[in-house]
Design a protein around this motif. Structure first.
Motif, PDB file in Angstrom:
ATOM      1  N   LEU A  25      38.051  28.817  46.657  1.00 23.94           N
ATOM      2  CA  LEU A  25      39.036  28.793  47.736  1.00 23.94           C
ATOM      3  C   LEU A  25      39.048  27.474  48.507  1.00 23.94           C
ATOM      4  N   GLN A  26      37.905  26.819  48.598  1.00 19.04           N
ATOM      5  CA  GLN A  26      37.771  25.621  49.432  1.00 19.04           C
ATOM      6  C   GLN A  26      38.752  24.497  49.069  1.00 19.04           C
ATOM      7  N   PRO A  27      38.935  24.140  47.793  1.00 14.46           N
ATOM      8  CA  PRO A  27      39.896  23.068  47.493  1.00 14.46           C
ATOM      9  C   PRO A  27      41.340  23.446  47.823  1.00 14.46           C
ATOM     10  N   HIS A  28      41.686  24.715  47.656  1.00 11.64           N
ATOM     11  CA  HIS A  28      43.047  25.155  47.992  1.00 11.64           C
ATOM     12  C   HIS A  28      43.299  25.025  49.498  1.00 11.64           C
ATOM     13  N   LEU A  29      42.284  25.364  50.297  1.00 10.57           N
ATOM     14  CA  LEU A  29      42.416  25.198  51.742  1.00 10.57           C
ATOM     15  C   LEU A  29      42.529  23.725  52.110  1.00 10.57           C
ATOM     16  N   ALA A  30      41.723  22.874  51.464  1.00 10.28           N
ATOM     17  CA  ALA A  30      41.753  21.434  51.746  1.00 10.28           C
ATOM     18  C   ALA A  30      43.121  20.845  51.404  1.00 10.28           C
ATOM     19  N   ASP A  31      43.757  21.336  50.337  1.00 10.74           N
ATOM     20  CA  ASP A  31      45.102  20.863  49.975  1.00 10.74           C
ATOM     21  C   ASP A  31      46.121  21.157  51.071  1.00 10.74           C
ATOM     22  N   ARG A  32      45.839  22.146  51.880  1.00  8.12           N
ATOM     23  CA  ARG A  32      46.757  22.530  52.955  1.00  8.12           C
ATOM     24  C   ARG A  32      46.290  22.041  54.320  1.00  8.12           C
ATOM     25  N   GLY A  33      45.313  21.152  54.327  1.00 10.23           N
ATOM     26  CA  GLY A  33      44.859  20.533  55.566  1.00 10.23           C
ATOM     27  C   GLY A  33      43.832  21.338  56.339  1.00 10.23           C
ATOM     28  N   ILE A  34      43.259  22.365  55.755  1.00 13.34           N
ATOM     29  CA  ILE A  34      42.246  23.185  56.410  1.00 13.34           C
ATOM     30  C   ILE A  34      40.887  22.749  55.881  1.00 13.34           C
ATOM     31  N   THR A  35      40.089  22.164  56.769  1.00 10.36           N
ATOM     32  CA  THR A  35      38.773  21.671  56.377  1.00 10.36           C
ATOM     33  C   THR A  35      37.708  22.629  56.900  1.00 10.36           C
ATOM     34  N   LEU A  36      37.122  23.387  55.987  1.00  7.32           N
ATOM     35  CA  LEU A  36      36.049  24.303  56.336  1.00  7.32           C
ATOM     36  C   LEU A  36      34.828  23.979  55.481  1.00  7.32           C
ATOM     37  N   SER A  37      33.657  24.158  56.064  1.00  7.18           N
ATOM     38  CA  SER A  37      32.434  23.927  55.304  1.00  7.18           C
ATOM     39  C   SER A  37      32.255  25.040  54.276  1.00  7.18           C
ATOM     40  N   ARG A  38      31.360  24.822  53.352  1.00  9.81           N
ATOM     41  CA  ARG A  38      31.075  25.820  52.323  1.00  9.81           C
ATOM     42  C   ARG A  38      30.609  27.134  52.958  1.00  9.81           C
ATOM     43  N   GLU A  39      29.781  27.011  54.007  1.00  7.72           N
ATOM     44  CA  GLU A  39      29.273  28.198  54.699  1.00  7.72           C
ATOM     45  C   GLU A  39      30.394  28.942  55.427  1.00  7.72           C
ATOM     46  N   GLN A  40      31.310  28.203  56.039  1.00  9.34           N
ATOM     47  CA  GLN A  40      32.421  28.837  56.743  1.00  9.34           C
ATOM     48  C   GLN A  40      33.323  29.600  55.780  1.00  9.34           C
ATOM     49  N   VAL A  41      33.579  29.017  54.613  1.00 12.96           N
ATOM     50  CA  VAL A  41      34.411  29.694  53.612  1.00 12.96           C
ATOM     51  C   VAL A  41      33.693  30.946  53.109  1.00 12.96           C
ATOM     52  N   TYR A  42      32.384  30.846  52.907  1.00 12.86           N
ATOM     53  CA  TYR A  42      31.601  32.003  52.459  1.00 12.86           C
ATOM     54  C   TYR A  42      31.702  33.144  53.468  1.00 12.86           C
ATOM     55  N   ARG A  43      31.528  32.830  54.766  1.00 13.73           N
ATOM     56  CA  ARG A  43      31.614  33.866  55.796  1.00 13.73           C
ATOM     57  C   ARG A  43      33.030  34.436  55.895  1.00 13.73           C
ATOM     58  N   LEU A  44      34.025  33.588  55.702  1.00 14.96           N
ATOM     59  CA  LEU A  44      35.418  34.030  55.757  1.00 14.96           C
ATOM     60  C   LEU A  44      35.717  35.026  54.634  1.00 14.96           C
ATOM     61  N   VAL A  45      35.167  34.768  53.448  1.00 17.91           N
ATOM     62  CA  VAL A  45      35.444  35.616  52.294  1.00 17.91           C
ATOM     63  C   VAL A  45      34.595  36.879  52.302  1.00 17.91           C
ATOM     64  N   ALA A  59      47.609  29.398  55.752  1.00 18.19           N
ATOM     65  CA  ALA A  59      47.174  28.749  54.508  1.00 18.19           C
ATOM     66  C   ALA A  59      46.696  29.792  53.499  1.00 18.19           C
ATOM     67  N   LEU A  60      45.918  30.780  53.954  1.00 15.68           N
ATOM     68  CA  LEU A  60      45.466  31.840  53.053  1.00 15.68           C
ATOM     69  C   LEU A  60      46.641  32.611  52.469  1.00 15.68           C
ATOM     70  N   CYS A  61      47.628  32.908  53.297  1.00 15.36           N
ATOM     71  CA  CYS A  61      48.817  33.617  52.817  1.00 15.36           C
ATOM     72  C   CYS A  61      49.577  32.777  51.793  1.00 15.36           C
ATOM     73  N   ASP A  62      49.648  31.471  51.999  1.00 13.20           N
ATOM     74  CA  ASP A  62      50.324  30.591  51.053  1.00 13.20           C
ATOM     75  C   ASP A  62      49.556  30.512  49.737  1.00 13.20           C
ATOM     76  N   ILE A  63      48.243  30.367  49.810  1.00 11.75           N
ATOM     77  CA  ILE A  63      47.408  30.265  48.611  1.00 11.75           C
ATOM     78  C   ILE A  63      47.498  31.547  47.788  1.00 11.75           C
ATOM     79  N   LEU A  64      47.430  32.687  48.453  1.00  7.97           N
ATOM     80  CA  LEU A  64      47.366  33.972  47.753  1.00  7.97           C
ATOM     81  C   LEU A  64      48.732  34.638  47.596  1.00  7.97           C
ATOM     82  N   GLU A  65      49.779  33.936  48.022  1.00  3.02           N
ATOM     83  CA  GLU A  65      51.158  34.423  47.909  1.00  3.02           C
ATOM     84  C   GLU A  65      51.286  35.841  48.465  1.00  3.02           C
TER      85      GLU A  65
END
Length: 108
Positions: A25-45, A59-65
């Protein structure tokens, strides 16, 4: 009184799109300008976020349609508060207790 809670469906939506690792998920978020650390993405998921930026949600809604309704399922439960006659709910009455003061050097 109403009690609110929600179910976070991010992991299921990711799996539906072939993303089984939090690092997918992290690169997809970065493509949309959302910079989260690996730990933040882990906690989010893996957890249920208490606070979430609207930009991250979009951004999550866009990535996951999907829509926010696909990610967040609210649960609202009516709970009854038990009251006793003449007393507010949840309040324990205070009862007076007799105390004895003993001073050094005196016997009682």
């Amino acid at each position: 009184m109403k009690q609110i809670d929600y179910t976070w469906h991010l992991r299921a939506r990711m799996a539906a799109h072939g993303m089984y690792s939090t690092t997918d998920l992290q690169p997809h978020l970065a493509d949309r300008g959302i910079t989260l650390s690996r730990e933040q993405v882990y906690r989010l998921v893996t957890g249920q976020p208490q606070r979430l930026s609207m930009h991250t949600l979009v951004a999550l809604c866009d990535i996951l349609e999907c829509t926010p309704n696909d990610l967040i399922e609210p649960h609202i439960v009516d709970t009854t508060v038990r009251k006793t006659a003449g007393k507010p709910a949840g309040v324990t009455p205070i009862t007076a207790r007799r105390t004895t003061i003993r001073r050094p050097g005196t016997e009682s």
